[in-house]
Design a protein around this motif. Structure first.
Motif, short mmCIF file in Angstrom:
data_model
loop_
_atom_site.label_atom_id
_atom_site.label_comp_id
_atom_site.label_asym_id
_atom_site.label_seq_id
_atom_site.Cartn_x
_atom_site.Cartn_y
_atom_site.Cartn_z
N CYS A 120 0.85 -1.19 0.00
CA CYS A 120 0.00 0.00 0.00
C CYS A 120 0.89 1.25 0.00
CB CYS A 120 -0.91 -0.01 1.22
SG CYS A 120 -2.04 1.39 1.30
N PRO A 121 0.60 2.23 -0.84
CA PRO A 121 1.42 3.45 -0.85
C PRO A 121 1.19 4.26 0.43
CG PRO A 121 -0.46 3.69 -2.32
CD PRO A 121 -0.44 2.25 -1.90
N GLU A 125 -2.23 4.72 2.94
CA GLU A 125 -2.17 4.38 4.36
C GLU A 125 -2.60 5.58 5.23
OE1 GLU A 125 1.06 2.64 7.62
OE2 GLU A 125 1.63 2.96 5.51
N THR A 126 -2.14 6.77 4.87
CA THR A 126 -2.56 7.97 5.60
C THR A 126 -4.06 8.19 5.50
OG1 THR A 126 -0.40 8.96 5.12
CG2 THR A 126 -2.16 10.44 5.86
N GLU A 127 -4.62 7.94 4.31
CA GLU A 127 -6.06 8.09 4.12
C GLU A 127 -6.84 7.10 4.99
OE1 GLU A 127 -9.34 7.84 0.48
OE2 GLU A 127 -7.17 7.69 0.08
N LEU A 128 -6.35 5.85 5.05
CA LEU A 128 -7.01 4.85 5.87
C LEU A 128 -6.93 5.18 7.35
CD1 LEU A 128 -5.89 1.56 4.06
CD2 LEU A 128 -8.14 2.66 3.98
N MET A 129 -5.78 5.67 7.79
CA MET A 129 -5.65 6.06 9.20
C MET A 129 -6.58 7.21 9.54
SD MET A 129 -3.60 3.89 10.48
CE MET A 129 -3.43 4.68 12.07
N THR A 130 -6.74 8.17 8.63
CA THR A 130 -7.68 9.27 8.86
C THR A 130 -9.11 8.77 8.94
OG1 THR A 130 -6.19 10.74 7.63
CG2 THR A 130 -8.45 11.50 7.99
#
Length: 282
Positions: A120-121, A125-130
């Motif tokens: 995963c780029p 990953e940042t989008e999923l954590m948000t």
């Protein structure tokens, strides 16, 4: 010349795949070996002490067998532990490099990571954590809302119980006797309206009533005033009527009072009039 060691999978992945730590397994094996050495030395100690005691009795020499046996056992146990440590150090190193080593180029997929996209780029990953943080905030808000709703339900239940108690206090309005009060004469209504429209008593009015002139003790009741005369005359007429009826008049008045009380009390009648006037004004 030894061949260079091939790159392997990080050791942190092995416990996840095997569901146990290889190092703990090797430590348990070494501990069992050391425990076997201790048991062997303990068994040999008993045998050597018996042999030394029999030899002293047979040759009858001045020989301190206890000290020599203990020194020999200590030296023997130290020698065994030294050889065991060297052997198991090689065994531990060989096991970690051969048995519990997975080549880095071997495609290994952990069962609970099957069909997962691990490439995963960072942006995804940042989008999923948000998104996970947003979901956590929503869950927290739902929990707070649940606490508020639970508190509101408790307050509503308390208000409902108070309303039920008030309904029980007004249950007399549903009695059959109250239906007779629905056809009150117009005089009662007008009298209640007139009394309700009276201004409240002020301290000055109460003082004026309390300072009314007292009756002259030297005069007879009918000589004081017109009201005194009427009061005296009504009492005389009532006394003559009771004497002529033989007490029947008082019994009639008593039965009338009892029947009136059975219909409603004075407070109930007043409350009914207030409710009725409120409905008419609404």
């Amino acid at each position: 010349m030894m061949n260079a060691q091939q790159p392997t999978v990080p050791s942190a992945l092995l416990p996840e795949i095997l569901e146990f730590s290889p190092q703990l397994l090797l430590d348990d094996i070494i501990n069992y070996a050391n425990e076997a050495i201790t048991n062997t030395v303990d068994a040999l100690e008993g045998f050597l002490f018996r042999w030394a005691s029999e030899r002293e009795q047979r040759i009858k020499e001045d020989w301190d067998s206890t000290q020599e046996v203990e020194q020999g056992l200590v030296a023997f146990q130290t020698l065994l532990e030294s050889h065991t440590d060297i052997a198991f150090d090689f065994f531990e190193t060989w096991s970690l490099r051969n048995i519990f080593a997975i080549p880095a180029d071997l495609p290994v997929v952990v069962p609970h990571q099957e069909s997962l996209d691990l490439d995963c780029p960072p942006e995804r990953e940042t989008e999923l954590m948000t998104e996970i943080d947003d979901l956590r905030r929503k869950i927290d808000a739902q929990r707070r809302l649940k606490r508020l709703l639970t508190r509101a339900v408790r307050l509503s239940s308390a208000k409902r119980r108070r309303s039920e108690r008030r309904l029980e206090q007004l249950s007399f309005l549903q009695a059959p006797q109250v239906s007779e009060l629905m056809s009150l004469p117009e005089q009662y209504r007008s009298m209640f309206s007139a009394v309700s429209s009276l201004p409240p008593l002020t301290p000055e009015a109460v003082a004026a009533f309390s300072q009314s002139p007292l009756a002259d003790p030297g005069k007879r009741p009918w000589e004081v005033s017109k009201m005194g005369y009427l009061d005296w005359a009504s009492k005389q007429v009532l006394a003559k009527a009771q004497q002529s009826d033989g007490g029947a008049g008082s019994s009639v008045v008593g039965s009338l009072v009892e029947s009136t009380t059975a219909v409603a009390k004075t407070q109930d009648l007043r409350r009914f009039m207030e409710v009725n006037s409120a409905f008419e004004n609404a």
